[in-house]
Design an enzyme around this catalytic site. Sequence first.
Site, PDB file in Angstrom:
ATOM      1  N   LYS A  52      -9.541   1.578 -10.522  1.00 28.30           N
ATOM      2  CA  LYS A  52      -9.232   0.985 -11.830  1.00 28.30           C
ATOM      3  C   LYS A  52      -9.295  -0.548 -11.787  1.00 28.30           C
ATOM      4  CE  LYS A  52      -4.172   0.425 -12.088  1.00 28.30           C
ATOM      5  NZ  LYS A  52      -4.156  -0.950 -11.605  1.00 28.30           N
ATOM      6  N   LEU A  56     -12.510  -1.297   7.596  1.00 29.49           N
ATOM      7  CA  LEU A  56     -13.896  -1.063   8.008  1.00 29.49           C
ATOM      8  C   LEU A  56     -14.087   0.413   8.365  1.00 29.49           C
ATOM      9  CD1 LEU A  56     -14.857  -4.204  10.149  1.00 29.49           C
ATOM     10  CD2 LEU A  56     -15.638  -3.613   7.857  1.00 29.49           C
ATOM     11  N   ARG A 109       0.850  -1.194   0.000  1.00 32.56           N
ATOM     12  CA  ARG A 109       0.000   0.000   0.000  1.00 32.56           C
ATOM     13  C   ARG A 109       0.878   1.234   0.000  1.00 32.56           C
ATOM     14  NH1 ARG A 109      -2.430  -1.467   5.625  1.00 32.56           N
ATOM     15  NH2 ARG A 109      -0.279  -2.180   5.655  1.00 32.56           N
ATOM     16  N   CYS A 143      -5.448   2.532  -7.654  1.00 28.10           N
ATOM     17  CA  CYS A 143      -5.615   1.076  -7.749  1.00 28.10           C
ATOM     18  C   CYS A 143      -7.045   0.576  -7.630  1.00 28.10           C
ATOM     19  CB  CYS A 143      -4.708   0.410  -6.723  1.00 28.10           C
ATOM     20  SG  CYS A 143      -2.986   0.753  -7.119  1.00 28.10           S
TER      21      CYS A 143
HETATM   22  P1  NAD Z   1       3.478   4.628 -11.428  1.00 26.60           P
HETATM   23  O1  NAD Z   1       2.698   5.381 -12.432  1.00 26.60           O
HETATM   24  O2  NAD Z   1       3.871   5.258 -10.172  1.00 26.60           O
HETATM   25  O3  NAD Z   1       4.815   4.075 -12.113  1.00 26.60           O
HETATM   26  C1  NAD Z   1       4.874   3.480 -13.365  1.00 26.60           C
HETATM   27  C2  NAD Z   1       6.196   3.867 -14.014  1.00 26.60           C
HETATM   28  O4  NAD Z   1       6.338   3.138 -15.245  1.00 26.60           O
HETATM   29  C3  NAD Z   1       6.289   5.353 -14.380  1.00 26.60           C
HETATM   30  O5  NAD Z   1       7.439   5.908 -13.753  1.00 26.60           O
HETATM   31  C4  NAD Z   1       6.418   5.357 -15.898  1.00 26.60           C
HETATM   32  O6  NAD Z   1       7.243   6.393 -16.385  1.00 26.60           O
HETATM   33  C5  NAD Z   1       7.018   3.981 -16.152  1.00 26.60           C
HETATM   34  N1  NAD Z   1       6.822   3.487 -17.528  1.00 26.60           N
HETATM   35  C6  NAD Z   1       5.686   3.485 -18.260  1.00 26.60           C
HETATM   36  N2  NAD Z   1       5.920   2.968 -19.487  1.00 26.60           N
HETATM   37  C7  NAD Z   1       7.223   2.638 -19.510  1.00 26.60           C
HETATM   38  C8  NAD Z   1       8.056   2.059 -20.514  1.00 26.60           C
HETATM   39  N3  NAD Z   1       7.573   1.736 -21.708  1.00 26.60           N
HETATM   40  N4  NAD Z   1       9.353   1.860 -20.200  1.00 26.60           N
HETATM   41  C9  NAD Z   1       9.850   2.186 -19.005  1.00 26.60           C
HETATM   42  N5  NAD Z   1       9.096   2.729 -18.020  1.00 26.60           N
HETATM   43  C10 NAD Z   1       7.799   2.955 -18.276  1.00 26.60           C
HETATM   44  O7  NAD Z   1       2.629   3.294 -11.167  1.00 26.60           O
HETATM   45  P2  NAD Z   1       2.600   2.403  -9.844  1.00 26.60           P
HETATM   46  O8  NAD Z   1       1.652   3.004  -8.873  1.00 26.60           O
HETATM   47  O9  NAD Z   1       3.982   2.071  -9.420  1.00 26.60           O
HETATM   48  O10 NAD Z   1       1.885   1.093 -10.403  1.00 26.60           O
HETATM   49  C11 NAD Z   1       2.538   0.220 -11.297  1.00 26.60           C
HETATM   50  C12 NAD Z   1       1.727  -1.067 -11.392  1.00 26.60           C
HETATM   51  O11 NAD Z   1       1.692  -1.709 -10.112  1.00 26.60           O
HETATM   52  C13 NAD Z   1       0.263  -0.874 -11.778  1.00 26.60           C
HETATM   53  O12 NAD Z   1      -0.139  -1.972 -12.537  1.00 26.60           O
HETATM   54  C14 NAD Z   1      -0.452  -0.866 -10.439  1.00 26.60           C
HETATM   55  O13 NAD Z   1      -1.800  -1.282 -10.547  1.00 26.60           O
HETATM   56  C15 NAD Z   1       0.344  -1.884  -9.679  1.00 26.60           C
HETATM   57  N6  NAD Z   1       0.319  -1.715  -8.211  1.00 26.60           N
HETATM   58  C16 NAD Z   1       0.406  -0.474  -7.669  1.00 26.60           C
HETATM   59  C17 NAD Z   1       0.421  -0.331  -6.279  1.00 26.60           C
HETATM   60  C18 NAD Z   1       0.467   1.021  -5.630  1.00 26.60           C
HETATM   61  O14 NAD Z   1       0.266   1.097  -4.428  1.00 26.60           O
HETATM   62  N7  NAD Z   1       0.720   2.092  -6.343  1.00 26.60           N
HETATM   63  C19 NAD Z   1       0.391  -1.480  -5.476  1.00 26.60           C
HETATM   64  C20 NAD Z   1       0.331  -2.734  -6.070  1.00 26.60           C
HETATM   65  C21 NAD Z   1       0.300  -2.850  -7.458  1.00 26.60           C
HETATM   66  C1  UGA Z   2      -4.445  -0.823  -2.189  1.00 29.10           C
HETATM   67  C2  UGA Z   2      -4.342  -2.161  -1.444  1.00 29.10           C
HETATM   68  O1  UGA Z   2      -4.579  -1.957  -0.058  1.00 29.10           O
HETATM   69  C3  UGA Z   2      -2.969  -2.789  -1.639  1.00 29.10           C
HETATM   70  O2  UGA Z   2      -2.926  -4.079  -1.016  1.00 29.10           O
HETATM   71  C4  UGA Z   2      -2.707  -2.942  -3.131  1.00 29.10           C
HETATM   72  O3  UGA Z   2      -1.418  -3.455  -3.363  1.00 29.10           O
HETATM   73  C5  UGA Z   2      -2.842  -1.596  -3.818  1.00 29.10           C
HETATM   74  O4  UGA Z   2      -4.155  -1.038  -3.553  1.00 29.10           O
HETATM   75  C6  UGA Z   2      -2.716  -1.745  -5.296  1.00 29.10           C
HETATM   76  O5  UGA Z   2      -3.036  -2.755  -5.862  1.00 29.10           O
HETATM   77  O6  UGA Z   2      -2.264  -0.790  -5.890  1.00 29.10           O
HETATM   78  P1  UGA Z   2      -3.610   1.669  -1.730  1.00 29.10           P
HETATM   79  O7  UGA Z   2      -4.443   2.025  -2.911  1.00 29.10           O
HETATM   80  O8  UGA Z   2      -2.231   2.186  -1.625  1.00 29.10           O
HETATM   81  O9  UGA Z   2      -3.498   0.072  -1.609  1.00 29.10           O
HETATM   82  O10 UGA Z   2      -4.359   2.182  -0.420  1.00 29.10           O
HETATM   83  P2  UGA Z   2      -5.406   1.599   0.631  1.00 29.10           P
HETATM   84  O11 UGA Z   2      -4.848   1.755   1.973  1.00 29.10           O
HETATM   85  O12 UGA Z   2      -5.888   0.258   0.262  1.00 29.10           O
HETATM   86  O13 UGA Z   2      -6.606   2.643   0.466  1.00 29.10           O
HETATM   87  C7  UGA Z   2      -7.340   2.726  -0.748  1.00 29.10           C
HETATM   88  C8  UGA Z   2      -8.494   3.687  -0.582  1.00 29.10           C
HETATM   89  O14 UGA Z   2      -9.493   3.136   0.273  1.00 29.10           O
HETATM   90  C9  UGA Z   2      -8.129   5.034   0.041  1.00 29.10           C
HETATM   91  O15 UGA Z   2      -8.823   6.058  -0.613  1.00 29.10           O
HETATM   92  C10 UGA Z   2      -8.585   4.917   1.488  1.00 29.10           C
HETATM   93  O16 UGA Z   2      -8.910   6.148   2.067  1.00 29.10           O
HETATM   94  C11 UGA Z   2      -9.831   4.053   1.300  1.00 29.10           C
HETATM   95  N1  UGA Z   2     -10.177   3.283   2.520  1.00 29.10           N
HETATM   96  C12 UGA Z   2      -9.340   2.335   2.984  1.00 29.10           C
HETATM   97  C13 UGA Z   2     -11.391   3.522   3.142  1.00 29.10           C
HETATM   98  O17 UGA Z   2     -12.186   4.383   2.711  1.00 29.10           O
HETATM   99  N2  UGA Z   2     -11.715   2.778   4.254  1.00 29.10           N
HETATM  100  C14 UGA Z   2     -10.896   1.824   4.756  1.00 29.10           C
HETATM  101  O18 UGA Z   2     -11.261   1.190   5.756  1.00 29.10           O
HETATM  102  C15 UGA Z   2      -9.679   1.596   4.105  1.00 29.10           C
END
Ligand code: NAD
Ligand code: UGA
Length: 427
Positions: free
Chosen positions: A261, A248, A152, A258
Amino acid sequence: MNISIIGAGYVGLVMGACFAKLKNKVICIDNDEKKIAGLKKGIMPIYEPGLEELLKENRKRISFTTNIEEGVEKSKVIFIAVGTPAKENGEADLSYVEEVSRKIALAMKEYKVIVEKSTVPVETGDWVERTVKANNVHNVEFDVVSNPEFLREGSAIEDALHPDRIVIGVNSKKAAEIMKELYEPLRAPVIITDIRSAEIIKHASNSFLATKISFINAIANICELSGADVEKVALGMGYDKRIGKGFLNAGIGYGGSCFPKDVSAFVRIAEKYGYDFELLKTVERINAGQRANFIRKIEKAVWVLKGKTLGVLGLSFKPNTDDIRESPAIEIIKTLQAQGAEIRVYDPQTMAKAKEVLEGVQYCKNAYEVCENSEALIILTDWEEFKKLDLEKVKRLLKSPLIVDGRNVFDPEEAGKIGFRYIGVGR
Ligand code: NAD
Ligand code: UGA
């Protein structure tokens, strides 16, 4: 082990730093030249607690480049951690994943493990494999692995170093052993599955958590109608281990890059297989409804919005991050502005990013400045520092003693004792 991570964002950068801490040699690759140039100088492209320090501590084992070929050549394991944003129709946009898969294939000169770290629809692994095969100019052996990430934002390092589980979707013994070796120092439960199951585990997990949030928000609505308090209801429910205390918190709904989408992508994935995922559509509807309900509460409390000044605390989609992607706060502020309200706002980390998307608001230096001459204080993100505000001082600064709290940050009784009219969610 030598590894590369393509995509130096919230996931790629955090995982890169953590793998370096675990004594691996890590190359972080991104096509954003400015980001890479900054990282080489130690400039952080994002705010994530502890990340800057962790990168500094491990700088000898981590390097940054825009050159995929270099990363592929020097690494045994290559992680794909690029963005997979939503398309207009809700499906995941896999164009970055495809582009990177092709580039990896063209650069491979010996056996490689190619790991999907990005959140992707089921069957993406098959497509990555096909794409790599079609561009495997040096005809080398490779394996594709699905290794979804569960960290997260805001607690990403802690989550990455102490995960509840590690999911490895893999069809090859050799790749499974390499992945197990890489994660072995974390001593976390490892779940080995086929690739498609691993891909579904990620979408199912995020969708389940989003469902939990919409469920408690639905309960909050019933609490408001019946005079109960959702905070007490959540506490009473959460002690049941089968339900659990996490996720909750009722409020203005989930946001971020995340949940919104991933839930919509999962609905579309199901649709493609001919399954109508009605449950998740309702989760989305309840989530959107929370924002609309909250706006109605503000209107009910201050009556006409046009010409009123409202003080707003919080812009990020959750505390401890500078991420404003799909933040409910931004959407709510824009709706209030559209109705003619003047907004004064403060957030501890997101002001610079917010200025790019939010015009016509007065950005304040701190929470107290927000209160000056405002008709009401509106809470949109539950940052810890907001919980510690001196409410007596807040009352003195506001034009009228009104708090509309979208995150249930304050205790209604205490606020009431000080003389506030307090409106929370579900209480
Ligand atoms: P982000 O937008 O922060 O980072 C993605 C990076 O990829 C950017 O820096 C972008 O410039 C780079 N990029 C895009 N196209 C590229 C290319 N062709 N070559 C090289 N670099 C390239 O995204 P993020 O939040 O790190 O999320 C990445 C993936 O992980 C997503 O699929 C997301 O759903 C998943 N994910 C995110 C989280 C989270 O908390 N943000 C947690 C778990 C999973
Ligand atoms: C979430 C998941 O918790 C991660 O396990 C996952 O890896 C990530 O998405 C992902 O796939 O990118 P994140 O989006 O960073 O992580 O944040 P969360 O803490 O899950 O919160 C998501 C949203 O839900 C926030 O807007 C938060 O305010 C809201 N939320 C969360 C609530 O409204 N109530 C809650 O009890 C918990």
